[in-house]
Design a protein around this motif. Sequence first.
Motif, PDB file in Angstrom:
ATOM      1  N   SER A  98      10.920   3.769   4.246  1.00 34.51           N
ATOM      2  CA  SER A  98      10.559   3.476   5.634  1.00 34.51           C
ATOM      3  C   SER A  98      11.406   4.289   6.599  1.00 34.51           C
ATOM      4  N   VAL A 152      18.255  -2.165   4.211  1.00 33.58           N
ATOM      5  CA  VAL A 152      17.095  -1.300   4.439  1.00 33.58           C
ATOM      6  C   VAL A 152      17.492   0.023   5.100  1.00 33.58           C
ATOM      7  N   ILE A 166       5.973  -3.561   2.553  1.00 30.10           N
ATOM      8  CA  ILE A 166       6.858  -2.987   3.567  1.00 30.10           C
ATOM      9  C   ILE A 166       8.304  -3.252   3.192  1.00 30.10           C
ATOM     10  N   SER A 204       9.229  -0.790   0.577  1.00 28.86           N
ATOM     11  CA  SER A 204       9.430   0.513   1.205  1.00 28.86           C
ATOM     12  C   SER A 204      10.764   0.564   1.941  1.00 28.86           C
ATOM     13  N   ASP A 205      11.088  -0.529   2.651  1.00 28.34           N
ATOM     14  CA  ASP A 205      12.354  -0.595   3.395  1.00 28.34           C
ATOM     15  C   ASP A 205      13.555  -0.468   2.466  1.00 28.34           C
ATOM     16  N   VAL A 224      13.510   1.175  11.577  1.00 27.35           N
ATOM     17  CA  VAL A 224      12.374   0.593  10.856  1.00 27.35           C
ATOM     18  C   VAL A 224      11.671  -0.494  11.670  1.00 27.35           C
ATOM     19  N   ASP A 282      10.214   7.216   9.100  1.00 26.97           N
ATOM     20  CA  ASP A 282      10.587   7.089  10.512  1.00 26.97           C
ATOM     21  C   ASP A 282      11.269   8.367  11.005  1.00 26.97           C
TER      22      ASP A 282
END
Length: 299
Positions: free
Chosen positions: A94, A257, A85, A88-89, A113, A98
Motif C-alpha cells: 500500500s 503498515v 487492504i 497489502s498494508d 495509506v 502510494d
Amino acid sequence: MYLPIGITTMTDQDKAIESRISEKAVDSFNDAPNARYKQIMRSLVRHLHAFVSEVELTEQEWFEGIRFLTETGHKCDGLVRQEFILLSDTLGVSMLVDAINHRHSASATDTTVFGPFYIEGMPEREFGENMAFTPGEAALVRGRVVDTQGKPLADAVLDVWQTAENGMYSGQDTEQPFGNLRGRYRTDANGYFAIRTIVPVCYPIPTDGPVGRMLDAANRHPWRPAHLHFMIDAPGYRKLVTHLFNHDDPYLDSDAVFGVKHSLQVIYEDRVSHDDLSADLGMQVPFKRACYEFVMEAE
C-alpha cells in the motif's frame, strides 16, 4: 544446497520444461486489446513464475497459499473489514503504491495509506463541532488548508476518522454510536478548520484473521502508532489522503503498515487556559491542542 522435501536436483531438461511453461503463460496475454492490461498481466505472471521457481514452491506450500488467500477473502465483510487492504498494508504494498502515485512537489503535504476502516457518508460537521461521543482526553485539532503558493483554500472538505480509546473504529466496534469519531468538516473563507475530538491512541490492527497469523509467524507486532486520518478534497486540487501522528508514540519507528512520515507528526500540547477559538467553542480546560497546515497540490 538446500532443497524442499520432495524436490530433487533440477536437470537441464527440467529447466527447459519449466521455462516453456512460464513463457506460454506470459505469452497468453499477448493479444489482450487493452495495452495497460497486457503490460500488467504479462509482468505479473512473469514475476509470479519467477517467485515460484526461486523458492522451489512445494505443492503443500502452494495449497497453503491458496487457502490463505481464500480465508483472506472470507474475512472481508464489504463494509468495515477489508482483509485484503490489511494484507497489502502489512506487506508494504500500500505504501509503495502510494509513493508511486503521489509523487509531488517538496512543499505539498506527504500522503500515507488509506487504511481499511474508512466509511463513506459520515455526518457533515460544523466548524469546531465535537465528533467524539465516547470518553477520551479532550483535544482541539486546528489549522489551515492552503495551496503550494500559500493561498488559503476555502470550503475544502476534510473527511476525518480515528479510533476510540479502546483502539477500535466505529463500525468495527458495533457498540460505538453511529458516526463516532468520524465526520466531514469544511474550511472557512480563510482556509481554517477546527475539529473537536479526543487524543488518538495507538492500537493493534485486527489479528483474528489470516493477516494476524502471518504477523505471528513472522514474529512481527500488529501495532499502529496513534493517528488521525484525513481525506481532503478541494476543487482543482489533487485529493490528499494522509494521517497526523502523535509525535511521542512508541510505535512511530515500527508501524505495522509502514505508514509513518516525519513530516506528519504533530504535538498535542497541554492547554490549561483557553485560546481564542477554544473559548468560543465552549471547551472545558484543560485540554490538548494540535495544529497543522495541509498543503495541497493543483491537479
